[in-house]
Enzyme design. Structure first.
Site, PDB file in Angstrom:
ATOM      1  N   LEU A 145     -25.705  11.024  45.557  1.00 12.42           N
ATOM      2  CA  LEU A 145     -27.073  10.532  45.450  1.00 12.42           C
ATOM      3  C   LEU A 145     -27.083   9.126  46.034  1.00 12.42           C
ATOM      4  O   LEU A 145     -26.127   8.373  45.870  1.00 12.42           O
ATOM      5  CB  LEU A 145     -27.533  10.480  43.987  1.00 12.42           C
ATOM      6  CG  LEU A 145     -27.686  11.808  43.232  1.00 12.42           C
ATOM      7  CD1 LEU A 145     -28.088  11.546  41.787  1.00 12.42           C
ATOM      8  CD2 LEU A 145     -28.699  12.727  43.908  1.00 12.42           C
ATOM      9  N   ASP A 146     -28.163   8.780  46.708  1.00 13.49           N
ATOM     10  CA  ASP A 146     -28.290   7.418  47.217  1.00 13.49           C
ATOM     11  C   ASP A 146     -28.215   6.420  46.063  1.00 13.49           C
ATOM     12  O   ASP A 146     -28.517   6.745  44.913  1.00 13.49           O
ATOM     13  CB  ASP A 146     -29.635   7.235  47.937  1.00 13.49           C
ATOM     14  CG  ASP A 146     -29.744   8.060  49.202  1.00 13.49           C
ATOM     15  OD1 ASP A 146     -28.690   8.416  49.759  1.00 13.49           O
ATOM     16  OD2 ASP A 146     -30.880   8.343  49.625  1.00 13.49           O
ATOM     17  N   LYS A 147     -27.853   5.195  46.395  1.00 13.30           N
ATOM     18  CA  LYS A 147     -27.757   4.137  45.380  1.00 13.30           C
ATOM     19  C   LYS A 147     -29.010   4.052  44.516  1.00 13.30           C
ATOM     20  O   LYS A 147     -28.938   3.960  43.294  1.00 13.30           O
ATOM     21  CB  LYS A 147     -27.508   2.794  46.070  1.00 13.30           C
ATOM     22  CG  LYS A 147     -27.550   1.592  45.134  1.00 13.30           C
ATOM     23  CD  LYS A 147     -27.496   0.284  45.907  1.00 13.30           C
ATOM     24  CE  LYS A 147     -27.706  -0.909  44.986  1.00 13.30           C
ATOM     25  NZ  LYS A 147     -27.764  -2.182  45.738  1.00 13.30           N
ATOM     26  N   ARG A 160     -36.763  12.121  51.625  1.00 12.85           N
ATOM     27  CA  ARG A 160     -37.395  10.898  52.140  1.00 12.85           C
ATOM     28  C   ARG A 160     -37.928  11.116  53.559  1.00 12.85           C
ATOM     29  O   ARG A 160     -39.036  10.695  53.898  1.00 12.85           O
ATOM     30  CB  ARG A 160     -36.390   9.755  52.096  1.00 12.85           C
ATOM     31  CG  ARG A 160     -35.912   9.437  50.683  1.00 12.85           C
ATOM     32  CD  ARG A 160     -34.646   8.586  50.671  1.00 12.85           C
ATOM     33  NE  ARG A 160     -34.901   7.255  51.218  1.00 12.85           N
ATOM     34  CZ  ARG A 160     -33.928   6.372  51.457  1.00 12.85           C
ATOM     35  NH1 ARG A 160     -32.652   6.691  51.226  1.00 12.85           N
ATOM     36  NH2 ARG A 160     -34.227   5.175  51.933  1.00 12.85           N
ATOM     37  N   THR A 167     -31.378   6.322  44.087  1.00 12.49           N
ATOM     38  CA  THR A 167     -31.852   7.587  43.532  1.00 12.49           C
ATOM     39  C   THR A 167     -31.148   7.830  42.199  1.00 12.49           C
ATOM     40  O   THR A 167     -29.930   7.682  42.097  1.00 12.49           O
ATOM     41  CB  THR A 167     -31.568   8.747  44.495  1.00 12.49           C
ATOM     42  OG1 THR A 167     -32.243   8.506  45.738  1.00 12.49           O
ATOM     43  CG2 THR A 167     -32.047  10.067  43.917  1.00 12.49           C
TER      44      THR A 167
END
Length: 313
Positions: free
Chosen positions: A140-142, A240, A144
């Site tokens: 997961l992105d930082k 996104r 998210t």
């Protein structure tokens, strides 16, 4: 630990598939870069002979792989609290908070999820992800938040990675978009690849990789919307990029938000602390007992605060 030696017999010729891509499809938990290094070092042989990543596998060929033993981790274990949603001897699912980096990288040597996992699991994590990413099956992105599954042994890691690669998992996200989607529910089927100019960004690109997102509107908000999105592929930044493509990027998305994100702030006075994206539900088949497993992470405080503000302003 992956077995040290393995042999594959090619069932059907692959005139359009390189050897590294063929092996990556067979072992999705191992990166193509790592497989290329194995091929170039001679640890992958075709009919007993060294080969190249560009070789096209042919029917009947025997591909032997010598897997290296995992290197000892140099990442420090740190006593960082984790919100654990599910845990057993094989795996755990955590509710990752927004702002936490998943694995160490330049500028993020401490305070990552991996640092926390090494302490919590006392080093009992799958080694497939490499010394910097033990146990990490997906990312997961930082910024998210939400559900993230971690493997404690290599067999579990391989089985989970295969489920993600073959789209047998179910991944449902909640997001706050700038403006409302064009329909109350819909499908975004647009190919994604690296942006041709801005290399830190992904984009909808004609010859990109197949990408599919389904969504439904949960609640219209003030110049925004609360939506549910289900990923049917796992491309980098997929949600996104897809929501930007249909004209309603995520609130707070500094990379893809552009003018709509700035307009949301100017119009409502709400300043998102991050990209408003949360991995809400994760469904998979448990590798040990084949039981269908569903885990849900409640919306974090900042996400709920955003909903409250945009419902009333």
């Amino acid at each position: 630990m992956i077995v040290k030696g393995e042999t594959i017999v090619v069932a059907q010729s692959q005139p359009r598939a390189r050897l590294d891509k063929f092996l990556h499809k067979r072992f999705p938990e191992v990166s193509r870069a790592a497989l290329q290094r194995l091929i170039e070092s001679g640890d992958v042989r075709v009919d007993g002979q060294p080969s190249k990543p560009t070789h096209h596998p042919r029917a009947g060929e025997e591909i032997s792989i010598r897997w290296p033993a995992p290197e000892p981790s140099t990442v420090a274990a740190e006593p960082i609290a984790l919100d654990i949603l599910l845990e057993d001897d094989r795996l755990l699912v955590i509710n990752k908070p927004p702002g936490m980096v998943v694995h160490p990288s330049a500028g993020h040597a401490r305070g990552t999820l991996v640092n926390a996992l090494l302490h919590h699991c006392a080093g009992q994590l799958s080694g497939i992800g490499g010394v910097e990413r033990p146990g990490i099956v997906h990312r997961l992105d930082k910024d998210t938040s939400g559900c993230l599954v971690v493997a404690k042994d290599d067999a579990t890691h391989q089985a989970l990675s295969a489920q993600f690669a073959s789209r047998k998992t179910r991944k449902i996200y909640h997001a706050i978009t700038c403006g409302n989607p064009p329909k109350s529910s819909g499908t975004i089927r647009e190919p994604i690849a690296r942006h041709p100019v801005h290399r830190k960004k992904m984009a909808v690109v004609k010859n990109g990789r197949e990408s599919l997102t389904r969504y439904r509107l949960l609640e219209p908000l003030n110049h925004a919307a609360h939506v549910e999105a289900e990923l049917h592929t796992g491309r980098t930044h997929q949600i996104r990029v897809h929501f930007k493509h249909i004209g309603c990027p995520l609130a707070g998305d500094l990379l893809y938000g552009g003018r709509p994100a700035r307009s949301l702030v100017d119009t409502t006075g709400y300043h998102p602390p991050r990209q408003m994206l949360h991995a809400h539900t994760l469904e998979f088949k448990h590798p040990y007992n084949a039981r269908e497993t569903q885990v849900t992470a409640t919306l974090p405080d900042d996400f709920q605060d955003a909903l409250n503000f945009l419902q009333t302003h």
